[in-house]
Design a protein around this motif. Sequence first.
Motif, PDB file in Angstrom:
ATOM      1  N   LYS A 103      15.351 -17.950  -9.846  1.00 56.83           N
ATOM      2  CA  LYS A 103      15.518 -19.404  -9.933  1.00 56.83           C
ATOM      3  C   LYS A 103      15.625 -20.071  -8.562  1.00 56.83           C
ATOM      4  CE  LYS A 103      20.546 -19.496 -10.590  1.00 56.83           C
ATOM      5  NZ  LYS A 103      21.601 -19.800 -11.552  1.00 56.83           N
ATOM      6  N   PHE A 104      15.882 -19.293  -7.520  1.00 54.88           N
ATOM      7  CA  PHE A 104      15.946 -19.877  -6.179  1.00 54.88           C
ATOM      8  C   PHE A 104      14.572 -19.980  -5.541  1.00 54.88           C
ATOM      9  CE2 PHE A 104      19.786 -17.333  -6.950  1.00 54.88           C
ATOM     10  CZ  PHE A 104      20.701 -18.364  -7.053  1.00 54.88           C
ATOM     11  N   GLU A 105      13.569 -19.541  -6.260  1.00 53.99           N
ATOM     12  CA  GLU A 105      12.189 -19.538  -5.772  1.00 53.99           C
ATOM     13  C   GLU A 105      12.050 -18.797  -4.448  1.00 53.99           C
ATOM     14  OE1 GLU A 105      10.614 -23.478  -5.937  1.00 53.99           O
ATOM     15  OE2 GLU A 105      10.995 -23.625  -8.091  1.00 53.99           O
ATOM     16  N   MET A 106      12.868 -17.749  -4.279  1.00 50.60           N
ATOM     17  CA  MET A 106      12.726 -16.916  -3.084  1.00 50.60           C
ATOM     18  C   MET A 106      11.558 -15.960  -3.305  1.00 50.60           C
ATOM     19  SD  MET A 106      16.703 -15.918  -2.376  1.00 50.60           S
ATOM     20  CE  MET A 106      16.761 -15.316  -0.697  1.00 50.60           C
ATOM     21  N   PRO A 107      10.617 -15.915  -2.361  1.00 51.32           N
ATOM     22  CA  PRO A 107       9.544 -14.918  -2.491  1.00 51.32           C
ATOM     23  C   PRO A 107      10.151 -13.510  -2.505  1.00 51.32           C
ATOM     24  CG  PRO A 107       9.119 -16.421  -0.655  1.00 51.32           C
ATOM     25  CD  PRO A 107      10.506 -16.689  -1.123  1.00 51.32           C
ATOM     26  N   LEU A 108       9.514 -12.629  -3.229  1.00 50.88           N
ATOM     27  CA  LEU A 108       9.990 -11.247  -3.303  1.00 50.88           C
ATOM     28  C   LEU A 108       8.929 -10.346  -2.674  1.00 50.88           C
ATOM     29  CD1 LEU A 108      12.199  -9.331  -4.438  1.00 50.88           C
ATOM     30  CD2 LEU A 108      10.909  -9.261  -6.578  1.00 50.88           C
ATOM     31  N   LEU A 109       9.268  -9.773  -1.523  1.00 48.33           N
ATOM     32  CA  LEU A 109       8.334  -8.861  -0.855  1.00 48.33           C
ATOM     33  C   LEU A 109       8.416  -7.509  -1.556  1.00 48.33           C
ATOM     34  CD1 LEU A 109       6.411  -8.173   1.529  1.00 48.33           C
ATOM     35  CD2 LEU A 109       8.447  -7.517   2.819  1.00 48.33           C
ATOM     36  N   HIS A 110       7.279  -7.059  -2.034  1.00 50.56           N
ATOM     37  CA  HIS A 110       7.212  -5.822  -2.819  1.00 50.56           C
ATOM     38  C   HIS A 110       6.516  -4.764  -1.959  1.00 50.56           C
ATOM     39  CE1 HIS A 110       6.159  -4.116  -7.100  1.00 50.56           C
ATOM     40  NE2 HIS A 110       6.980  -3.346  -6.425  1.00 50.56           N
ATOM     41  N   ILE A 111       7.226  -3.705  -1.625  1.00 50.60           N
ATOM     42  CA  ILE A 111       6.628  -2.630  -0.832  1.00 50.60           C
ATOM     43  C   ILE A 111       6.306  -1.484  -1.781  1.00 50.60           C
ATOM     44  CG2 ILE A 111       6.904  -1.100   1.161  1.00 50.60           C
ATOM     45  CD1 ILE A 111       8.934  -3.103   2.274  1.00 50.60           C
ATOM     46  N   VAL A 112       5.024  -1.188  -1.888  1.00 51.74           N
ATOM     47  CA  VAL A 112       4.558  -0.249  -2.905  1.00 51.74           C
ATOM     48  C   VAL A 112       3.956   0.986  -2.231  1.00 51.74           C
ATOM     49  CG1 VAL A 112       2.983   0.019  -4.866  1.00 51.74           C
ATOM     50  CG2 VAL A 112       4.049  -2.196  -4.435  1.00 51.74           C
ATOM     51  N   GLY A 113       4.412   2.160  -2.668  1.00 50.72           N
ATOM     52  CA  GLY A 113       3.847   3.396  -2.148  1.00 50.72           C
ATOM     53  C   GLY A 113       2.960   4.041  -3.194  1.00 50.72           C
ATOM     54  N   MET A 114       2.276   5.117  -2.814  1.00 55.20           N
ATOM     55  CA  MET A 114       1.478   5.826  -3.814  1.00 55.20           C
ATOM     56  C   MET A 114       1.823   7.304  -3.828  1.00 55.20           C
ATOM     57  SD  MET A 114      -2.306   5.774  -2.127  1.00 55.20           S
ATOM     58  CE  MET A 114      -3.007   7.054  -3.165  1.00 55.20           C
ATOM     59  N   THR A 115       1.831   7.874  -5.037  1.00 55.52           N
ATOM     60  CA  THR A 115       2.238   9.270  -5.202  1.00 55.52           C
ATOM     61  C   THR A 115       1.022  10.190  -5.081  1.00 55.52           C
ATOM     62  OG1 THR A 115       1.782   9.362  -7.549  1.00 55.52           O
ATOM     63  CG2 THR A 115       3.935   8.503  -6.903  1.00 55.52           C
ATOM     64  N   CYS A 116       1.277  11.499  -5.149  1.00 58.05           N
ATOM     65  CA  CYS A 116       0.184  12.467  -5.102  1.00 58.05           C
ATOM     66  C   CYS A 116      -0.735  12.317  -6.312  1.00 58.05           C
ATOM     67  CB  CYS A 116       0.736  13.885  -5.021  1.00 58.05           C
ATOM     68  SG  CYS A 116       1.861  14.307  -6.351  1.00 58.05           S
ATOM     69  N   CYS A 117      -0.234  11.703  -7.374  1.00 58.08           N
ATOM     70  CA  CYS A 117      -1.047  11.514  -8.578  1.00 58.08           C
ATOM     71  C   CYS A 117      -1.820  10.206  -8.519  1.00 58.08           C
ATOM     72  CB  CYS A 117      -0.175  11.546  -9.829  1.00 58.08           C
ATOM     73  SG  CYS A 117       0.822  13.019  -9.958  1.00 58.08           S
ATOM     74  N   ASN A 118      -1.792   9.533  -7.369  1.00 56.25           N
ATOM     75  CA  ASN A 118      -2.469   8.249  -7.190  1.00 56.25           C
ATOM     76  C   ASN A 118      -1.844   7.146  -8.039  1.00 56.25           C
ATOM     77  OD1 ASN A 118      -4.495   6.753  -5.831  1.00 56.25           O
ATOM     78  ND2 ASN A 118      -5.720   6.712  -7.694  1.00 56.25           N
ATOM     79  N   THR A 119      -0.586   7.297  -8.414  1.00 52.61           N
ATOM     80  CA  THR A 119       0.101   6.225  -9.126  1.00 52.61           C
ATOM     81  C   THR A 119       1.004   5.504  -8.118  1.00 52.61           C
ATOM     82  OG1 THR A 119       1.838   7.764  -9.741  1.00 52.61           O
ATOM     83  CG2 THR A 119       0.107   7.391 -11.356  1.00 52.61           C
ATOM     84  N   SER A 120       1.457   4.310  -8.485  1.00 58.17           N
ATOM     85  CA  SER A 120       2.265   3.508  -7.564  1.00 58.17           C
ATOM     86  C   SER A 120       3.750   3.708  -7.797  1.00 58.17           C
ATOM     87  CB  SER A 120       1.955   2.027  -7.776  1.00 58.17           C
ATOM     88  OG  SER A 120       0.595   1.780  -7.567  1.00 58.17           O
ATOM     89  N   PHE A 121       4.530   3.511  -6.761  1.00 59.90           N
ATOM     90  CA  PHE A 121       5.977   3.413  -6.941  1.00 59.90           C
ATOM     91  C   PHE A 121       6.509   2.316  -6.032  1.00 59.90           C
ATOM     92  CE2 PHE A 121       7.683   5.219  -3.018  1.00 59.90           C
ATOM     93  CZ  PHE A 121       6.613   5.959  -2.535  1.00 59.90           C
ATOM     94  N   SER A 123       8.738   1.106  -3.323  1.00 62.76           N
ATOM     95  CA  SER A 123       9.494   1.711  -2.232  1.00 62.76           C
ATOM     96  C   SER A 123      10.722   0.860  -1.924  1.00 62.76           C
ATOM     97  CB  SER A 123       8.585   1.815  -1.010  1.00 62.76           C
ATOM     98  OG  SER A 123       9.302   2.229   0.110  1.00 62.76           O
ATOM     99  N   ALA A 124      10.559  -0.436  -1.881  1.00 59.49           N
ATOM    100  CA  ALA A 124      11.688  -1.351  -1.655  1.00 59.49           C
ATOM    101  C   ALA A 124      11.277  -2.743  -2.088  1.00 59.49           C
ATOM    102  CB  ALA A 124      12.091  -1.364  -0.181  1.00 59.49           C
ATOM    103  N   LEU A 125      12.306  -3.585  -2.306  1.00 55.27           N
ATOM    104  CA  LEU A 125      12.073  -4.987  -2.668  1.00 55.27           C
ATOM    105  C   LEU A 125      12.916  -5.851  -1.747  1.00 55.27           C
ATOM    106  CD1 LEU A 125      12.269  -4.473  -6.505  1.00 55.27           C
ATOM    107  CD2 LEU A 125      10.305  -5.494  -5.344  1.00 55.27           C
ATOM    108  N   CYS A 126      12.356  -6.982  -1.327  1.00 59.12           N
ATOM    109  CA  CYS A 126      13.113  -7.828  -0.407  1.00 59.12           C
ATOM    110  C   CYS A 126      12.965  -9.307  -0.765  1.00 59.12           C
ATOM    111  CB  CYS A 126      12.615  -7.569   1.020  1.00 59.12           C
ATOM    112  SG  CYS A 126      13.500  -8.523   2.265  1.00 59.12           S
ATOM    113  N   PHE A 127      14.099  -9.943  -1.055  1.00 60.53           N
ATOM    114  CA  PHE A 127      14.087 -11.397  -1.249  1.00 60.53           C
ATOM    115  C   PHE A 127      14.084 -12.050   0.128  1.00 60.53           C
ATOM    116  CE2 PHE A 127      16.538 -10.062  -5.055  1.00 60.53           C
ATOM    117  CZ  PHE A 127      15.748 -10.642  -6.030  1.00 60.53           C
ATOM    118  N   LEU A 128      13.240 -13.042   0.297  1.00 59.36           N
ATOM    119  CA  LEU A 128      13.207 -13.775   1.568  1.00 59.36           C
ATOM    120  C   LEU A 128      13.387 -15.253   1.244  1.00 59.36           C
ATOM    121  CD1 LEU A 128       9.994 -12.087   2.971  1.00 59.36           C
ATOM    122  CD2 LEU A 128      12.286 -11.754   3.888  1.00 59.36           C
TER     123      LEU A 128
END
Length: 445
Positions: A103-121, A123-128
Motif C-alpha cells: 500500500k505504500f507503493e514502494m517498488p520491490l526489487l526482486h533478485i532471482v537466481g537459477m538452480t541446476c534444474c533451470n528453475t528460478s528461486f 534470492s532476496a527481496l528489497c523494498f525501496l
Amino acid sequence: MTKAGALPRTIAVALREDPEGNPDFLRRNIYNAKRDLRVKNLAGRTPIVALLDKLEEEGLPFRKRVDNENRITSLIFTHPQSVSFTKRFRNVFVMDCTYKTNKFEMPLLHIVGMTCCNTSFTSALCFLSRETREDYLWAMCMYSELMDYFTPLVIVTDRELALMHANAKVFPTAAKLLCRWHIEKNVVTNCKSAFRTKEEWDGFFNTMQELMKSLTEEKFEENLADLMRDYERYETVTSYVETLLPYKTYFVSAWVDRVTHLGSSVSSRAEGAHKCLKGHIGVSTGNLLTVVDHSRAFMEEQHKEIIGKIANEKVNVPPTLGAFFADIKYKVSGFALGLIEEQYILARRSLATNFTLSTCRDYLKRVFGLPCAHAITEALADDRVLTMHDIHKHWHLVLDENYIEAPTLDTTQAGGNLPMGAPGHQRFYGPPPGPPSNYFGPYGP
Ligand SMILES: [Zn+2]
C-alpha cells in the motif's frame, strides 16, 4: 490458510469444498477474520515494530534503513535457505523491480537466481522508497553483505541505469547483461506506433531481433547499417535504436555469448518470477508485514519444490541415455542432460551418415558450460565417455565442498569485465575455433 498466503477467494473455495467447512461462510467473513488475525498479530505494536520482530523471530536475514522519523525507507530480506541456494547457484542473477505489491507503493526489487534444474528461486527481496543510484547502491551493498560478500558471475537487469551503476560499484567483476526480453518490450513501446501496417512493423521487429542475434561484431555493424538505411524514413525508430547502441555489449549475441550466462540473457525469468511472487502476495494494498509474510511462504514453497526436484533427478533419468552418459547420469540435472543429449544425437548422426555439422563456434561450452556436438564427436571417435569434468558445476546435482570459483576477466569487453568461458571448468576437448555456424537446434552445436 491466511498464514500460508492464501487469498480470501481461495480460502472460500477451500471452505466450500471442505465437507466439514461451513457452507455459509461468506468471503466477507473471511476478510473480517483476516483483519482480526492481523490486529491480533500486531498485539499493540506499530506495524514496523511488528515487522522487524517478525523478521527476527522467524530468523529471516534482513537489513533496514529508516528516516529521521523512524519510518522504513528501504528493507532487504531473504530466507536462510535462499542464502544457501544463492551461494550454491551463484552464477547468474536476474534483478528487476516489481510494482504494486504494497500500500505504500514502494517498488520491490526482486533478485532471482537459477538452480541446476533451470528453475528460478528468489534470492532476496528489497523494498525501496525510491529508485535512485544511492538507493540501489545501498540495496546492493546489503545484498552482498547478507550473502556473506559473495560475487555473482553474471547479473542480468533491465536498462535501469541506477541499478546498473550500483552493480558496477558493488560487483565490479560480475558480467552485466541486459535482459533481451525487456529490450524487446521497450522496442514495442517506443517504435510500434511509427508503423502504419502490421507487415511493416513485423518486418522491423524481425530486423531488430536479427540485430540482437548478430553473432560477430562485424555482422552486428553490417546488420545495423542495413537497419539504419532501410528504416531511414522512420526517424523516431532510428533515433530510438541509437539510444540502445551504447549498451550493445550488454545484449548483442556477439558480446553476450562470450559469457557463461546459462541462457539467462534471453529469457523472461524475472517476469515469470514476479508473476509467481505476486500470485502469493495477492492484494497490492497490504502493509510490509503482510508482504514479508506472504513472500516467506512463497520462498518456502519454492525451496520445497527445488529440493524435491533435485532429489527426484538423482534417481530418475531418461531411459534413452546410454553408456556414453553412464558417468554423469543421476549426477547432472535433467535440463543439462537434455541439452547434451540433443548434441549427442547430432554427433551420432554426423558419424553415422554424411550429415555434416556446421563449424563449431563453441557456443554451448561458453554459454552453458556443456559439451557441443563437435566435442562429443571427438570423444566418440576416441572412444571416450562423458565425465563430470565436462559439465559446468552449475548443473551438478551434488557439489564437492570446495566449490569456489573466481571469475576470469576479459578486458576486451566494452560492456565491462565480462568473464569468459565456464569457470572452474577445465577445457576438456575444445573444438577448433571457427567462424559462426548455421543454426542447429535451439542451442546450436
Ligand atoms: Zn561445437
